[in-house]
Design an enzyme around this catalytic site. Sequence first.
Site, PDB file in Angstrom:
ATOM      1  N   CYS A 218       0.851  -1.198   0.000  1.00 41.74           N
ATOM      2  CA  CYS A 218       0.000   0.000   0.000  1.00 41.74           C
ATOM      3  C   CYS A 218       0.880   1.239   0.000  1.00 41.74           C
ATOM      4  O   CYS A 218       1.490   1.584   1.027  1.00 41.74           O
ATOM      5  CB  CYS A 218      -0.922  -0.006   1.224  1.00 41.74           C
ATOM      6  SG  CYS A 218      -1.910   1.494   1.403  1.00 41.74           S
ATOM      7  N   CYS A 221      -0.371   4.000   2.374  1.00 39.43           N
ATOM      8  CA  CYS A 221      -0.107   3.747   3.791  1.00 39.43           C
ATOM      9  C   CYS A 221       1.362   3.983   4.151  1.00 39.43           C
ATOM     10  O   CYS A 221       1.663   4.546   5.209  1.00 39.43           O
ATOM     11  CB  CYS A 221      -0.467   2.305   4.149  1.00 39.43           C
ATOM     12  SG  CYS A 221      -2.154   1.805   3.736  1.00 39.43           S
ATOM     13  N   ASP A 222       2.276   3.545   3.306  1.00 42.33           N
ATOM     14  CA  ASP A 222       3.681   3.451   3.699  1.00 42.33           C
ATOM     15  C   ASP A 222       4.654   4.269   2.861  1.00 42.33           C
ATOM     16  O   ASP A 222       5.854   4.280   3.152  1.00 42.33           O
ATOM     17  CB  ASP A 222       4.123   1.983   3.656  1.00 42.33           C
ATOM     18  CG  ASP A 222       3.274   1.098   4.562  1.00 42.33           C
ATOM     19  OD1 ASP A 222       2.966   1.538   5.676  1.00 42.33           O
ATOM     20  OD2 ASP A 222       2.921  -0.013   4.142  1.00 42.33           O
TER      21      ASP A 222
END
Length: 403
Positions: A218, A221-222
Site C-alpha cells: 500500500c 499507507c507506507d
Amino acid sequence: MTILMYGTTWCSDCKRAKQFLGEQRVPYDFVDVDGDPAGRAVVQAHNGGKDVIPTIVFDDGSVLVEPSNAELAAKLGLQTTAKNAFYDLVVVGSGPAGLTAALYAAREGLSVLVVERGGVGGQAGVTERLDNFPGFPEGVTGAEFADRLRAQAERFGVEILSAQEVTAVGTDGQYRTVTTGDGATYAAFAVLLALGSTYRRLGIDGEDDLIGAGVHFCATCDGAFYRGRRVVVIGGGNSAGEESVFLTRFAEHVTVVTRDDALTASKIVVAKLEEHPAIDVVTGANPVGFATDDAGRLRALVVERAGERSEIAADGAFVFIGLSPNSALVRDLVEVDGAGFVVADPGMQTSVPGVFVAGDVRSGSTKQAASAAGEGAAAALAVRRYVEPLASGVRTTLVEAGV
C-alpha cells in the site's frame, strides 16, 4: 489528532499498529528508536526505564503501550459493537460493493449492519486517486471517496462497525448468522459477502521477513517512510503505474519492474510513467529475491533477465501483481471456483440461499470500483426480493401470537 508512534522497523507489533492506522486512514508520525536516542528516551520514560514498543503517544497526553487493535479502535472512537442482535441484512465488507449494497438496501426499508475488519472503503479507500469512477471528472482521492460512501450510507440509517473481524458466517434455520472477533453473533435474514481481495505476494526469497519493514502493498499507507530514498514498484498494471506516480511525492527515484516484455497498464498510465523524470521502467525482469544489508534492512531487489541475475538498488519495495480473493472465511460454506472466488447465480446469490456476494470476491467480477458499486446495487435489490416474504412471514407469526 496528533499521534507519535515510537518503535522499530523489525518489531511485529509496530508493523501491526502501523497497518491498523493506515487502514483507518489515521495520520501519524513514526520514530525509529533504533536510530533515535531521544525517541528511545521517550519510550523508556513512559515504561519505567524499559524498552517496550510500540509506545504510542497522543496529543491529549495519553499513551498506549503495545496496544491491541481493539484498544486502538476504542481510543480512536470506532464503533466495534452493534446496537442490535438482529438485522434484515448484514454486509461483510465496506468497499464500494458493500457500502452501495447497504445504502440501497436501507433505502428499501431494510435494517442493515455493515461489518468491516479494516478501514471503511476497502482497497478503494487506501488508493491514492480514483480517476475512472463516474461522476468525478477531476478524479477523487480514495479517502474522500470512502468518506462520501460512508456518509451516504449512514444518512439512510446503515450501522457500520469498523476494525471488527468476522470470524464465521453460518446458517440457523431461516436465519443467517455472522460472528465477530469479540464473540458476538448477529442474526439476519440475509448476508452479503463483500469481502474484497488482497494484493498477491511474490513468494520469493526474503519477502516474508521484510513485509512491513521494506516490502509493502500500500503506497498510500507506507510511501511517506521513503522520503528522499529509492524504491522499486513490482508490477506492470494500472495499480502499479498509478502508485508509482504517487510514490514520487516522497521517493527520490522509483523503478518499476515487470516480468512482462511491456507494461500492461492503460496508455494514459504508461504515458505518465514515461514522462516522469523520477521513474524508470525495467521490463522482462523476473523478481527472484530480496537482498538485505548487515542490519537486515532491504538493500536491493534481485531479478533474473535472460538467465542472468542482477540487483536493482532499493530502500523499499511495493508489490502490485494482482489480487487474491478474501474468501477463506466462507470456503467451507459456499461454492468457490478454482481460484477461490465465490460463485454466484445471475441474482448474486451463492450456493447457500440467503447468502449473497458482490464485488472483487465474486467469481467473474471485473475488479473495478465502478462495477463493484453496480454489483452492490444489484445485490441489494436481490436481497430485498429474498427478504420480503421472510420478513412478512415473521410479522404474521408475531401478530398471530399476539406479540
